[in-house]
Design a protein around this motif. Structure first.
Motif, mmCIF file in Angstrom:
data_model
loop_
_atom_site.group_PDB
_atom_site.id
_atom_site.type_symbol
_atom_site.label_atom_id
_atom_site.label_comp_id
_atom_site.label_asym_id
_atom_site.label_seq_id
_atom_site.Cartn_x
_atom_site.Cartn_y
_atom_site.Cartn_z
ATOM 1 N N LYS A 58 -37.372 -7.488 -32.633
ATOM 2 C CA LYS A 58 -35.969 -7.068 -32.698
ATOM 3 C C LYS A 58 -35.748 -5.763 -31.940
ATOM 4 O O LYS A 58 -34.752 -5.597 -31.235
ATOM 5 C CB LYS A 58 -35.525 -6.909 -34.157
ATOM 6 N N ALA A 59 -36.673 -4.820 -32.099
ATOM 7 C CA ALA A 59 -36.552 -3.546 -31.386
ATOM 8 C C ALA A 59 -36.606 -3.760 -29.888
ATOM 9 O O ALA A 59 -35.828 -3.167 -29.126
ATOM 10 C CB ALA A 59 -37.647 -2.588 -31.836
ATOM 11 N N LYS A 60 -37.520 -4.624 -29.466
ATOM 12 C CA LYS A 60 -37.660 -4.919 -28.037
ATOM 13 C C LYS A 60 -36.384 -5.571 -27.504
ATOM 14 O O LYS A 60 -35.903 -5.229 -26.411
ATOM 15 C CB LYS A 60 -38.861 -5.848 -27.837
ATOM 16 N N GLN A 61 -35.845 -6.498 -28.271
ATOM 17 C CA GLN A 61 -34.626 -7.185 -27.855
ATOM 18 C C GLN A 61 -33.449 -6.204 -27.771
ATOM 19 O O GLN A 61 -32.664 -6.246 -26.823
ATOM 20 C CB GLN A 61 -34.320 -8.300 -28.843
ATOM 21 N N GLU A 62 -33.347 -5.317 -28.748
ATOM 22 C CA GLU A 62 -32.260 -4.345 -28.754
ATOM 23 C C GLU A 62 -32.379 -3.392 -27.561
ATOM 24 O O GLU A 62 -31.385 -3.058 -26.913
ATOM 25 C CB GLU A 62 -32.283 -3.562 -30.055
ATOM 26 N N LYS A 63 -33.604 -2.977 -27.277
ATOM 27 C CA LYS A 63 -33.842 -2.088 -26.141
ATOM 28 C C LYS A 63 -33.462 -2.786 -24.839
ATOM 29 O O LYS A 63 -32.826 -2.192 -23.962
ATOM 30 C CB LYS A 63 -35.315 -1.678 -26.121
ATOM 31 N N ASN A 64 -33.826 -4.047 -24.734
ATOM 32 C CA ASN A 64 -33.498 -4.822 -23.532
ATOM 33 C C ASN A 64 -31.985 -4.973 -23.393
ATOM 34 O O ASN A 64 -31.443 -4.842 -22.291
ATOM 35 C CB ASN A 64 -34.173 -6.196 -23.604
ATOM 36 N N GLN A 65 -31.289 -5.238 -24.507
ATOM 37 C CA GLN A 65 -29.831 -5.388 -24.462
ATOM 38 C C GLN A 65 -29.156 -4.092 -24.011
ATOM 39 O O GLN A 65 -28.226 -4.121 -23.199
ATOM 40 C CB GLN A 65 -29.292 -5.796 -25.845
ATOM 41 N N SER A 66 -29.632 -2.958 -24.525
ATOM 42 C CA SER A 66 -29.027 -1.689 -24.128
ATOM 43 C C SER A 66 -29.291 -1.397 -22.653
ATOM 44 O O SER A 66 -28.420 -0.881 -21.947
ATOM 45 C CB SER A 66 -29.538 -0.550 -25.003
ATOM 46 N N ARG A 67 -30.488 -1.757 -22.177
ATOM 47 C CA ARG A 67 -30.799 -1.556 -20.758
ATOM 48 C C ARG A 67 -29.892 -2.408 -19.885
ATOM 49 O O ARG A 67 -29.339 -1.937 -18.882
ATOM 50 C CB ARG A 67 -32.268 -1.907 -20.488
ATOM 51 N N LEU A 68 -29.700 -3.664 -20.281
ATOM 52 C CA LEU A 68 -28.821 -4.548 -19.523
ATOM 53 C C LEU A 68 -27.383 -4.037 -19.518
ATOM 54 O O LEU A 68 -26.691 -4.086 -18.488
ATOM 55 C CB LEU A 68 -28.867 -5.970 -20.097
ATOM 56 N N LYS A 69 -26.929 -3.520 -20.650
ATOM 57 C CA LYS A 69 -25.570 -2.988 -20.741
ATOM 58 C C LYS A 69 -25.407 -1.782 -19.828
ATOM 59 O O LYS A 69 -24.401 -1.650 -19.114
ATOM 60 C CB LYS A 69 -25.270 -2.611 -22.189
ATOM 61 N N ASN A 70 -26.408 -0.897 -19.836
ATOM 62 C CA ASN A 70 -26.355 0.278 -18.962
ATOM 63 C C ASN A 70 -26.355 -0.127 -17.496
ATOM 64 O O ASN A 70 -25.609 0.439 -16.680
ATOM 65 C CB ASN A 70 -27.529 1.215 -19.246
ATOM 66 N N ASP A 71 -27.195 -1.092 -17.132
ATOM 67 C CA ASP A 71 -27.226 -1.564 -15.749
ATOM 68 C C ASP A 71 -25.876 -2.153 -15.338
ATOM 69 O O ASP A 71 -25.390 -1.908 -14.228
ATOM 70 C CB ASP A 71 -28.322 -2.629 -15.567
ATOM 71 N N TYR A 72 -25.277 -2.907 -16.229
ATOM 72 C CA TYR A 72 -23.981 -3.508 -15.936
ATOM 73 C C TYR A 72 -22.920 -2.423 -15.732
ATOM 74 O O TYR A 72 -22.151 -2.467 -14.760
ATOM 75 C CB TYR A 72 -23.560 -4.440 -17.082
ATOM 76 N N ASN A 73 -22.909 -1.429 -16.616
ATOM 77 C CA ASN A 73 -21.929 -0.351 -16.482
ATOM 78 C C ASN A 73 -22.121 0.430 -15.189
ATOM 79 O O ASN A 73 -21.144 0.802 -14.525
ATOM 80 C CB ASN A 73 -22.005 0.592 -17.686
#
Length: 125
Positions: A58-73
C-alpha cells in the motif's frame, strides 16, 4: 390386510414427518435468539491487522500515485508555459487580461454564493 397395514403405516409416517418439519420451521428464529443470548455480546474489535507485505504494498502504491500526480502536474504546467511562450505579444497581453477577468468573476461568484448561503442559513436558525 397387508395393504391396509402398509397404507396406515405410510400415512402415520407422513403425518409425523410433516408435523416435525412444520415445527422446525416455526422454531427456527427462536433458536437463534436463544443462541445469541447465551453467547453474550461480541467482544471482537472492528479492526483487522494487515500483514507487513500488505502495508508495504500500500505504501509503495501510494508513493507511486503521488509521483504520477506530480509528474502530471509538472507536464501540464510545462505545456501551459510552452503554449504561452509561442504566442505573440498581443496575444500574451490578451491572455493575461482574460485570466485576470476570470479570476475577478470567480471571486465575485464565490462572494455571492457565500452571502446567499449565509442568508439561507439565517432562515433556519
Amino acid at each position: 390386510m397387508k395393504k391396509l397395514k402398509f397404507i396406515s403405516v405410510l400415512f402415520m409416517l407422513l403425518s409425523v414427518l410433516t408435523v416435525q418439519s412444520c415445527s422446525l420451521f416455526s422454531a427456527k428464529g427462536s433458536v437463534r435468539k436463544v443462541e445469541r443470548r447465551m453467547s453474550g455480546p461480541s467482544r471482537k474489535s472492528g479492526k483487522v491487522r494487515e500483514s507487513k507485505k500488505v502495508k508495504v504494498a500500500k505504501a509503495k502504491q501510494e508513493k507511486n500515485q503521488s509521483r504520477l500526480k506530480n509528474d502530471y502536474n509538472k507536464s501540464v504546467k510545462a505545456s501551459r508555459q510552452r503554449t504561452y511562450d509561442i504566442q505573440t505579444d498581443n496575444v500574451k497581453a490578451r491572455m493575461k487580461n482574460n485570466e485576470a477577468q476570470i479570476a475577478k468573476r470567480e471571486k465575485k461568484k464565490d462572494r455571492m454564493k457565500k452571502s446567499s448561503n449565509r442568508n439561507a442559513g439565517r432562515k433556519y436558525r
